[in-house]
Write a protein that holds these residues in place. Structure first.
Motif, PDB file in Angstrom:
ATOM      1  N   ARG A  90      58.303  74.761  60.706  1.00 46.17           N
ATOM      2  CA  ARG A  90      58.124  75.295  62.051  1.00 46.17           C
ATOM      3  C   ARG A  90      56.669  75.690  62.280  1.00 46.17           C
ATOM      4  O   ARG A  90      55.990  76.149  61.368  1.00 46.17           O
ATOM      5  CB  ARG A  90      59.024  76.520  62.278  1.00 46.17           C
ATOM      6  N   ASP A  91      56.223  75.494  63.500  1.00 46.18           N
ATOM      7  CA  ASP A  91      54.841  75.833  63.871  1.00 46.18           C
ATOM      8  C   ASP A  91      54.882  77.033  64.804  1.00 46.18           C
ATOM      9  O   ASP A  91      55.513  76.984  65.863  1.00 46.18           O
ATOM     10  CB  ASP A  91      54.176  74.637  64.557  1.00 46.18           C
ATOM     11  N   GLU A  92      54.218  78.108  64.404  1.00 47.74           N
ATOM     12  CA  GLU A  92      54.243  79.339  65.197  1.00 47.74           C
ATOM     13  C   GLU A  92      52.910  80.036  65.052  1.00 47.74           C
ATOM     14  O   GLU A  92      52.437  80.268  63.935  1.00 47.74           O
ATOM     15  CB  GLU A  92      55.380  80.239  64.712  1.00 47.74           C
ATOM     16  N   PHE A  93      52.294  80.364  66.186  1.00 52.41           N
ATOM     17  CA  PHE A  93      50.969  80.990  66.156  1.00 52.41           C
ATOM     18  C   PHE A  93      51.053  82.353  65.470  1.00 52.41           C
ATOM     19  O   PHE A  93      50.445  82.590  64.438  1.00 52.41           O
ATOM     20  CB  PHE A  93      50.440  81.126  67.581  1.00 52.41           C
ATOM     21  N   ILE A 210      56.994  78.470  76.621  1.00 55.95           N
ATOM     22  CA  ILE A 210      56.547  77.152  77.094  1.00 55.95           C
ATOM     23  C   ILE A 210      55.611  77.343  78.271  1.00 55.95           C
ATOM     24  O   ILE A 210      55.978  77.978  79.261  1.00 55.95           O
ATOM     25  CB  ILE A 210      57.742  76.275  77.510  1.00 55.95           C
ATOM     26  N   MET A 211      54.403  76.810  78.143  1.00 56.55           N
ATOM     27  CA  MET A 211      53.446  76.882  79.236  1.00 56.55           C
ATOM     28  C   MET A 211      52.628  75.590  79.264  1.00 56.55           C
ATOM     29  O   MET A 211      51.938  75.268  78.298  1.00 56.55           O
ATOM     30  CB  MET A 211      52.520  78.092  79.076  1.00 56.55           C
ATOM     31  N   LEU A 212      52.755  74.843  80.371  1.00 60.35           N
ATOM     32  CA  LEU A 212      51.979  73.624  80.594  1.00 60.35           C
ATOM     33  C   LEU A 212      51.222  73.773  81.903  1.00 60.35           C
ATOM     34  O   LEU A 212      51.804  74.160  82.920  1.00 60.35           O
ATOM     35  CB  LEU A 212      52.893  72.392  80.661  1.00 60.35           C
ATOM     36  N   LYS A 213      49.931  73.463  81.875  1.00 60.09           N
ATOM     37  CA  LYS A 213      49.118  73.592  83.074  1.00 60.09           C
ATOM     38  C   LYS A 213      48.805  72.225  83.660  1.00 60.09           C
ATOM     39  O   LYS A 213      48.468  71.288  82.934  1.00 60.09           O
ATOM     40  CB  LYS A 213      47.820  74.344  82.761  1.00 60.09           C
ATOM     41  N   VAL A 214      48.917  72.138  84.986  1.00 66.63           N
ATOM     42  CA  VAL A 214      48.603  70.909  85.721  1.00 66.63           C
ATOM     43  C   VAL A 214      47.345  71.169  86.542  1.00 66.63           C
ATOM     44  O   VAL A 214      47.324  72.073  87.389  1.00 66.63           O
ATOM     45  CB  VAL A 214      49.766  70.493  86.643  1.00 66.63           C
ATOM     46  N   ILE A 356      62.863  79.749  75.856  1.00 65.44           N
ATOM     47  CA  ILE A 356      63.599  78.884  74.926  1.00 65.44           C
ATOM     48  C   ILE A 356      64.733  79.687  74.314  1.00 65.44           C
ATOM     49  O   ILE A 356      64.671  80.915  74.205  1.00 65.44           O
ATOM     50  CB  ILE A 356      62.675  78.324  73.823  1.00 65.44           C
ATOM     51  N   LEU A 357      65.784  78.985  73.915  1.00 64.59           N
ATOM     52  CA  LEU A 357      66.939  79.630  73.302  1.00 64.59           C
ATOM     53  C   LEU A 357      66.753  79.817  71.800  1.00 64.59           C
ATOM     54  O   LEU A 357      67.234  80.781  71.211  1.00 64.59           O
ATOM     55  CB  LEU A 357      68.209  78.815  73.573  1.00 64.59           C
ATOM     56  N   SER A 358      66.056  78.892  71.158  1.00 65.94           N
ATOM     57  CA  SER A 358      65.830  78.976  69.716  1.00 65.94           C
ATOM     58  C   SER A 358      64.548  78.233  69.373  1.00 65.94           C
ATOM     59  O   SER A 358      63.999  77.482  70.188  1.00 65.94           O
ATOM     60  CB  SER A 358      67.014  78.377  68.944  1.00 65.94           C
ATOM     61  N   ASP A 363      56.469  74.687  68.741  1.00 65.75           N
ATOM     62  CA  ASP A 363      57.319  73.498  68.635  1.00 65.75           C
ATOM     63  C   ASP A 363      57.896  73.119  69.990  1.00 65.75           C
ATOM     64  O   ASP A 363      57.970  71.933  70.345  1.00 65.75           O
ATOM     65  CB  ASP A 363      58.447  73.748  67.632  1.00 65.75           C
ATOM     66  N   ALA A 364      58.337  74.115  70.761  1.00 64.43           N
ATOM     67  CA  ALA A 364      58.925  73.836  72.069  1.00 64.43           C
ATOM     68  C   ALA A 364      57.892  73.253  73.031  1.00 64.43           C
ATOM     69  O   ALA A 364      58.193  72.327  73.804  1.00 64.43           O
ATOM     70  CB  ALA A 364      59.534  75.111  72.649  1.00 64.43           C
ATOM     71  N   THR A 365      56.667  73.771  72.985  1.00 60.68           N
ATOM     72  CA  THR A 365      55.614  73.257  73.871  1.00 60.68           C
ATOM     73  C   THR A 365      55.204  71.849  73.473  1.00 60.68           C
ATOM     74  O   THR A 365      54.961  70.993  74.340  1.00 60.68           O
ATOM     75  CB  THR A 365      54.400  74.193  73.846  1.00 60.68           C
ATOM     76  N   GLU A 366      55.113  71.587  72.163  1.00 57.41           N
ATOM     77  CA  GLU A 366      54.807  70.227  71.705  1.00 57.41           C
ATOM     78  C   GLU A 366      55.882  69.251  72.180  1.00 57.41           C
ATOM     79  O   GLU A 366      55.584  68.135  72.624  1.00 57.41           O
ATOM     80  CB  GLU A 366      54.718  70.207  70.185  1.00 57.41           C
ATOM     81  N   LYS A 367      57.133  69.657  72.087  1.00 54.26           N
ATOM     82  CA  LYS A 367      58.226  68.803  72.529  1.00 54.26           C
ATOM     83  C   LYS A 367      58.167  68.580  74.032  1.00 54.26           C
ATOM     84  O   LYS A 367      58.427  67.467  74.521  1.00 54.26           O
ATOM     85  CB  LYS A 367      59.564  69.445  72.138  1.00 54.26           C
ATOM     86  N   ALA A 368      57.811  69.627  74.781  1.00 48.15           N
ATOM     87  CA  ALA A 368      57.684  69.484  76.226  1.00 48.15           C
ATOM     88  C   ALA A 368      56.540  68.542  76.590  1.00 48.15           C
ATOM     89  O   ALA A 368      56.658  67.720  77.518  1.00 48.15           O
ATOM     90  CB  ALA A 368      57.467  70.858  76.863  1.00 48.15           C
TER      91      ALA A 368
END
Length: 557
Positions: A90-93, A210-214, A356-358, A363-368
């Protein structure tokens, strides 16, 4: 630096002092305290390192040296598997804090009044009062966020449709159960509220996992792309409450003044706007002093007249000779517009954010990011999608850490050249450092730890420990060769003689990491160092001699 700056000077000073102690104080104590009884055989020769344990170790090392091709290929294969295994870690800051606070943020639709926000907050406060036995205390902030009460907490700017609760549970163990009840209550009883429940972080905070900027040039196009990204991210069942930070458009009453009528009555648009603002919002007309307090006296219309939209057109406007209704001076219409327009890098920017639920935020941001890759690849010129939040901070921090790595490697190589005075020996020593990743990957997976900022620090420290053990072993081999031993015997005797000191120093470091393994913050670093050093030490005593024998073509005579 706020979190880890003390780590480096403390370790540096400890190592320098320990070096002085080891070369000056330790020999003195050893001379006076350690009494060694030398065992000899019938011929009078010493029988040191002839015990059953060392005999078994010699046999194992002999097998490794005689099957060197198999050993080196197997080591390379295991190292490659460990690199692949790191992708499963798992990847976590930074991990969440174990503090008992629960941060509950509630946001109504844009344009909602402060009164509506206060009513919703009172309803939620009633729910908290019903669970007073599970709560130590709580505080509520309506129209703004809580002030910064701990370093990794970012206050929210004031806005009428926002409120925030700081709920303190009885202890960290009950925090998860209480947050689950809060989430169920908000989802079932507060459908009109966009809520966010989170815990304090041990590192730099991020608003959402999860944070993605446009980014782009046109605000409407940026929002359109943001909505596409949000829809794609929301398709993942592990992602919840995905939304844009611009929210929905607000309903506004638009006034278009008739300039001819205003001139005929001696008025200006600015004057009329001030009158409308005073009647609806209120303006300070005077101040009342009581002791050391100053209370504003606000002039405004009665609530029944300023909250009924049907009466807006009847607002009285003073012309100097009397009053006229607002509808005679302006065309009144109801429209929608963006209440918030985010801007970064001199252009519009919308942030897609969600919970995210888990799993971990990185990891969730990379997947997004992977899920919206096709959207990002087909964007018009001037538009792009980038990661934000924890993943962005993590990459930035890793970049700052890796900047001095080339200089660090150069210094290490230079010191090794001064010590070993041989290019081949220097390369052999440096090549043992990556072997620690075999143990790191296994340890992180077994103990279910995440590879984050502090774990990377542990890996960097681990490489130095491994190189130190390699220098000790190679230096001993060189000493035996200078004494006239054959290369084979020099390798065997050096591994046997240095087995105990190398294992003891490694064991001391590993045992020192065990208490830290239970720490939420330092646990990943402790696991990385302990597991990596355990495996690397064994490989140093077995694989490094094999590598030495292969490079110098050493055969048993």
């Amino acid at each position: 630096a706020e979190f880890c700056s003390a780590l480096f000077p403390v370790i540096s000073m400890a190592l320098l002092i320990s070096w002085v102690v080891s070369v000056m104080v330790a020999p003195l104590y050893g001379y006076h305290l350690i009494k060694v009884e030398v065992k000899r055989n019938e011929e009078g020769d010493t029988v040191q390192y002839q015990s059953k344990f060392y005999t078994i170790f010699r046999n194992i090392l002999t097998w490794f040296l005689t099957h060197r091709k198999l050993v080196l290929v197997a080591t390379a294969g295991i190292f490659a598997l460990s690199i692949l295994g790191m992708k499963l870690v798992r990847d976590e800051f930074f991990p969440p804090s174990t503090r008992p606070e629960i941060i509950v943020s509630m946001r109504l639709n844009d344009g909602a009044s402060l009164k509506n926000t206060e009513e919703v907050s009172k309803r939620f406060a009633d729910f908290l009062n019903q669970h007073a036995d599970e709560i130590e205390n709580y505080s509520c902030y309506v129209g703004e966020g809580a002030p910064r009460f701990v370093l990794p907490f970012t206050p929210e700017p004031p806005v009428d449709n926002y409120s925030q609760f700081i709920v303190v549970s009885k202890d960290a163990e009950h925090r998860e159960e209480l947050s689950r009840k809060i989430r169920e209550e908000l989802e079932n009883e507060f459908p009109e509220v966009r809520h966010d429940i989170k815990f304090l972080q041990t590192g730099p905070p991020a608003d959402y996992p999860i944070m993605l900027k446009v980014y782009g040039t046109d605000k409407d196009k940026v929002r359109e792309i943001g909505e596409q990204v949000a829809d794609r991210v929301a398709q993942d069942e592990n992602n919840t409450e995905v939304h844009l930070n611009w929210h929905e458009k607000s309903k506004v009453i638009h006034l278009e003044y008739d300039q001819n009528k205003l001139k005929a009555m001696g008025l200006t648009a600015q004057t009329v706007s001030k009158m409308v603002y005073t009647e609806l919002t209120g303006a300070t007309a005077a101040q009342f002093y009581k002791g050391d307090r100053t209370v504003d006296i606000v002039l405004e219309m009665a609530e029944v007249d300023r909250t009924d939209l049907s009466k807006i057109k009847e607002l009285p406007i003073y012309t100097g000779r009397g009053y006229v209704p607002l509808e005679q001076l302006a065309d009144i219409s109801l429209r929608t517009e963006n209440g918030v327009i985010g801007r970064e890098r001199l252009g519009p920017c919308v942030t897609v954010q969600g919970n995210i639920l888990s799993g971990t935020a990185n990891d969730a941001t990379e997947k997004a990011l992977e899920a919206v890759k096709d959207i990002a690849d087909n964007l018009p010129a001037g538009y792009k999608i980038e990661a934000a939040g924890a993943l962005h901070d993590s990459k930035k921090a890793m970049g700052n850490i890796t900047k001095p790595v080339p200089a660090m490697i150069f210094c290490i190589i230079t010191l090794l050249m001064f010590q070993l005075k041989n290019g081949k020996l220097m390369l052999l020593t440096v090549l043992t450092a990556p072997l620690g990743l075999i143990g790191v990957a296994a340890g992180m997976l077994i103990f279910d730890q995440a590879m984050g900022f502090v774990a990377i620090l542990g890996v960097l420290a681990l490489s130095g420990m491994i190189i130190r053990n390699s220098v000790i072993l190679i230096d001993q081999i060189q000493k035996h060769l200078e004494e006239g031993e054959t290369p084979w015997d020099a390798i065997m005797d050096s591994a046997v003689m240095r087995f105990r000191p190398i294992m003891l120093t490694a064991a001391a470091a590993i045992l020192g990491m065990i208490p830290l393994m239970f720490s939420t913050f330092w646990g990943p670093m402790a696991v990385a160092i302990a597991s990596g050093l355990l495996v690397a030490t064994v490989l140093t005593l077995l694989v490094l001699p094999t590598m030495y024998a292969t490079v110098y073509k050493v055969e048993k005579e």
